[in-house]
Design an enzyme around this catalytic site. Sequence first.
Site, PDB file in Angstrom:
ATOM      1  N   GLY A 136       4.947  -0.053 -11.281  1.00 12.12           N
ATOM      2  CA  GLY A 136       5.232   1.059 -10.369  1.00 12.12           C
ATOM      3  C   GLY A 136       4.462   0.955  -9.069  1.00 12.12           C
ATOM      4  O   GLY A 136       4.999   1.172  -7.987  1.00 12.12           O
ATOM      5  N   CYS A 137       3.195   0.600  -9.170  1.00  9.02           N
ATOM      6  CA  CYS A 137       2.338   0.524  -7.981  1.00  9.02           C
ATOM      7  C   CYS A 137       2.790  -0.612  -7.061  1.00  9.02           C
ATOM      8  O   CYS A 137       2.719  -0.499  -5.839  1.00  9.02           O
ATOM      9  CB  CYS A 137       0.883   0.359  -8.384  1.00  9.02           C
ATOM     10  SG  CYS A 137       0.289   1.790  -9.336  1.00  9.02           S
TER      11      CYS A 137
END
Length: 151
Positions: free
Chosen positions: A43-44
Amino acid sequence: MLEIGTKAPDFTLPDQNGNMHSLSEYRGKKVILYFYPKDNTAGCTKQACGFAERYPQFTEKGAVVLGVSKDRVASHKKFEEKYGLPFTLLADPELAAIQAYDVWQEKKNYGKTYMGVVRTTYLIDENGKIVKAFEKVKAADNPEQMLGELG
């Protein structure tokens, strides 16, 4: 999460090259201050690469992008180099800014409860005031969302 209309807390943190940055040095520019859990996670990485792809559009609109996590400088450097990130990543292992912006919270994952960074993005105006705040943002959608917020 901090309230809209309040003064954004100042901080001084090292970037991925070890240079110190304070929020106050960005007065006169809009600041997209995004807090994320960890370098090199799915996600990051999506979120960071999304900001990187749109970076020229952010600068055209007079905005600076600052990413903050509790990862150390060396981790940020690897993350920046691996994905060619053109913006500043701030290391906050002591949780100074993370706690000041109220993003260090209880999280649950697979039935376990722990403390961690809740993915949160603040838009700070040229005078250092918080004008928008988004909690639990969707990593892949956040960069486009913030571009829209700049008008």
